[in-house]
Design a protein around this motif. Structure first.
Motif, short mmCIF file in Angstrom:
data_model
loop_
_atom_site.label_atom_id
_atom_site.label_comp_id
_atom_site.label_asym_id
_atom_site.label_seq_id
_atom_site.Cartn_x
_atom_site.Cartn_y
_atom_site.Cartn_z
N ARG A 75 -5.55 9.37 -7.15
CA ARG A 75 -4.64 8.23 -7.03
C ARG A 75 -4.68 7.43 -8.32
N ALA A 76 -3.58 6.73 -8.59
CA ALA A 76 -3.51 5.90 -9.79
C ALA A 76 -4.54 4.80 -9.73
N PRO A 77 -5.07 4.38 -10.87
CA PRO A 77 -6.09 3.33 -10.86
C PRO A 77 -5.58 2.00 -10.31
N ASP A 78 -4.27 1.80 -10.33
CA ASP A 78 -3.71 0.58 -9.74
C ASP A 78 -3.24 0.80 -8.30
N SER A 79 -3.55 2.00 -7.76
CA SER A 79 -3.20 2.36 -6.39
C SER A 79 -1.69 2.44 -6.15
N LYS A 80 -0.93 2.66 -7.19
CA LYS A 80 0.52 2.81 -7.03
C LYS A 80 0.81 4.01 -6.13
N PRO A 81 1.68 3.87 -5.12
CA PRO A 81 1.95 4.97 -4.20
C PRO A 81 2.53 6.19 -4.91
N LEU A 82 2.08 7.36 -4.48
CA LEU A 82 2.60 8.60 -5.06
C LEU A 82 4.02 8.88 -4.58
N TYR A 83 4.27 8.56 -3.32
CA TYR A 83 5.56 8.88 -2.71
C TYR A 83 6.15 7.61 -2.11
N PRO A 84 6.89 6.85 -2.90
CA PRO A 84 7.50 5.61 -2.40
C PRO A 84 8.36 5.87 -1.16
N GLY A 85 8.20 5.03 -0.17
CA GLY A 85 8.97 5.17 1.05
C GLY A 85 8.32 6.05 2.09
N ALA A 86 7.27 6.80 1.71
CA ALA A 86 6.54 7.63 2.65
C ALA A 86 5.18 7.01 2.93
N SER A 87 4.45 7.57 3.88
CA SER A 87 3.11 7.10 4.16
C SER A 87 2.18 7.58 3.05
N ASN A 88 1.39 6.68 2.48
CA ASN A 88 0.48 7.00 1.39
C ASN A 88 -0.91 6.46 1.71
N THR A 89 -1.93 7.13 1.18
CA THR A 89 -3.27 6.57 1.24
C THR A 89 -3.59 5.92 -0.10
N GLU A 90 -4.51 4.96 -0.07
CA GLU A 90 -4.76 4.12 -1.24
C GLU A 90 -5.85 4.70 -2.14
N LEU A 91 -6.06 4.01 -3.27
CA LEU A 91 -7.15 4.37 -4.18
C LEU A 91 -8.48 4.34 -3.43
N CYS A 92 -8.71 3.30 -2.65
CA CYS A 92 -9.84 3.23 -1.73
C CYS A 92 -9.25 3.24 -0.32
N PRO A 93 -9.16 4.39 0.30
CA PRO A 93 -8.46 4.50 1.59
C PRO A 93 -9.04 3.60 2.66
N THR A 94 -8.16 3.08 3.49
CA THR A 94 -8.58 2.23 4.60
C THR A 94 -8.35 2.90 5.95
N SER A 95 -7.69 4.06 5.95
CA SER A 95 -7.45 4.78 7.20
C SER A 95 -7.52 6.28 6.94
N SER A 96 -7.80 7.03 8.00
CA SER A 96 -7.84 8.48 7.91
C SER A 96 -6.42 9.04 7.96
N PHE A 97 -6.29 10.34 7.79
CA PHE A 97 -4.98 10.98 7.89
C PHE A 97 -4.38 10.79 9.28
N ASP A 98 -5.25 10.60 10.28
CA ASP A 98 -4.77 10.35 11.64
C ASP A 98 -4.58 8.87 11.91
N GLU A 99 -4.61 8.07 10.84
CA GLU A 99 -4.39 6.62 10.88
C GLU A 99 -5.44 5.89 11.70
N GLU A 100 -6.66 6.42 11.69
CA GLU A 100 -7.79 5.73 12.30
C GLU A 100 -8.46 4.87 11.23
N PRO A 101 -8.90 3.67 11.57
CA PRO A 101 -9.49 2.79 10.56
C PRO A 101 -10.82 3.33 10.03
N LEU A 102 -11.00 3.23 8.73
CA LEU A 102 -12.26 3.63 8.10
C LEU A 102 -13.22 2.46 7.99
N TYR A 103 -12.73 1.24 8.25
CA TYR A 103 -13.56 0.03 8.20
C TYR A 103 -13.27 -0.81 9.43
N PRO A 104 -14.25 -1.54 9.93
CA PRO A 104 -13.99 -2.49 11.01
C PRO A 104 -13.03 -3.58 10.53
#
Length: 268
Positions: A75-104
């Motif tokens: 991922r870009a160091p500024d976390s710029k989305p790879l695919y604008p308009g689609a679902s993207n994960t971040e530089l430091c992801p906050t959810s899994s591919f199944d959209e489950e939270p990785l942090y409380p």
């Protein structure tokens, strides 16, 4: 071996990058995460095993040690989305591919924490990647960066239905010479055992887009594999020797084809 990655330096004009093969998460970070994060389910499982022949071809191989859940090296160091308009994960992801939270709730990484992870974990991998590409290009004049990935064959968050087995990406033709991509696709299609597409849902991540500069002697190709083609996608995600053997053989053919293309007379 670096503290941050595994690296083998080769003597061919080929660098294989495996940025999502890592599974490690420092204990101090893991203690702030949910049980979902501890499973690291979205790892590119076993890609280092699929590509273990690459060093024998003379390739340099760069493999992540740390999980993409800690920081995503693609991922870009500024976390710029790879695919604008689609679902993207971040530089430091906050959810899994199944959209489950990785942090409380309330415990996602702060901007300062993200900046620290970028400095400590992201930057060394990219420094090594850039430095090795520079070394190889200086020696050979032209070099190929091969970014190896895999993903579950069905992830509704990112695509509908089942993913094709081999998904080539060259940033829509911007990161690699079209002639190289055509040769790779021809070899994959001639094999006949796997479904093949190019520049569809997976066109290449940050690494492919940032480093692929065909006009300057660096071609970059991302290959995203459907994990069902070589492993069991259910925990504990075991490697399947029977399914993996033909995939591994094809990957070797593809890299050999790429090396032959690199050594051809210019204009061919």
């Amino acid at each position: 071996m670096s503290e941050h990655y595994h690296f083998h330096q080769g003597e061919a004009p080929l660098l294989v990058s495996l940025p999502h093969a890592g599974t490690e998460i420092p204990d101090a970070v893991l203690q702030t995460m949910t049980p979902v994060a501890r499973a690291s389910a979205d790892t590119d499982w076993h890609v280092e095993r699929l590509y273990d022949f690459a060093a024998g071809l003379g390739a340099s191989v760069l493999q992540a040690r740390y999980s993409r859940y800690l920081i995503d090296l693609n991922r870009a160091p500024d976390s710029k989305p790879l695919y604008p308009g689609a679902s993207n994960t971040e530089l430091c992801p906050t959810s899994s591919f199944d959209e489950e939270p990785l942090y409380p709730d309330g415990a996602t990484p702060s901007p300062a924490e993200i900046a620290g992870r970028r400095r400590v974990y992201w930057q060394p991998y990219h420094d090594c990647l850039a430095g090795e590409l520079s070394r190889l290009r200086e020696r050979f004049g032209r070099v190929l960066l091969w970014d190896g990935h895999s993903i579950r064959s069905e992830v509704p968050r990112f695509f509908e239905g089942r993913l094709p087995d081999l998904n080539f990406g060259t940033a829509g033709g911007e990161s690699a010479d079209d002639g190289l991509l055509r040769r790779l696709l021809k070899k994959a299609e001639e094999d006949g055992r796997f479904s093949v597409v190019a520049n569809q849902r997976f066109k290449g991540g940050y690494i492919t887009r940032a480093y692929g500069r065909p006009g300057e002697g660096i071609d970059a190709v991302q290959l995203e594999l459907a994990q069902a083609a070589y492993m069991d996608e259910a925990p504990p995600f075991p490697y399947d020797d029977g399914r993996a053997a033909p995939m591994k053989a094809l990957l070797q053919t593809l890299l050999e084809t790429a090396l032959a293309w690199l050594s051809r007379p210019r204009g061919d």
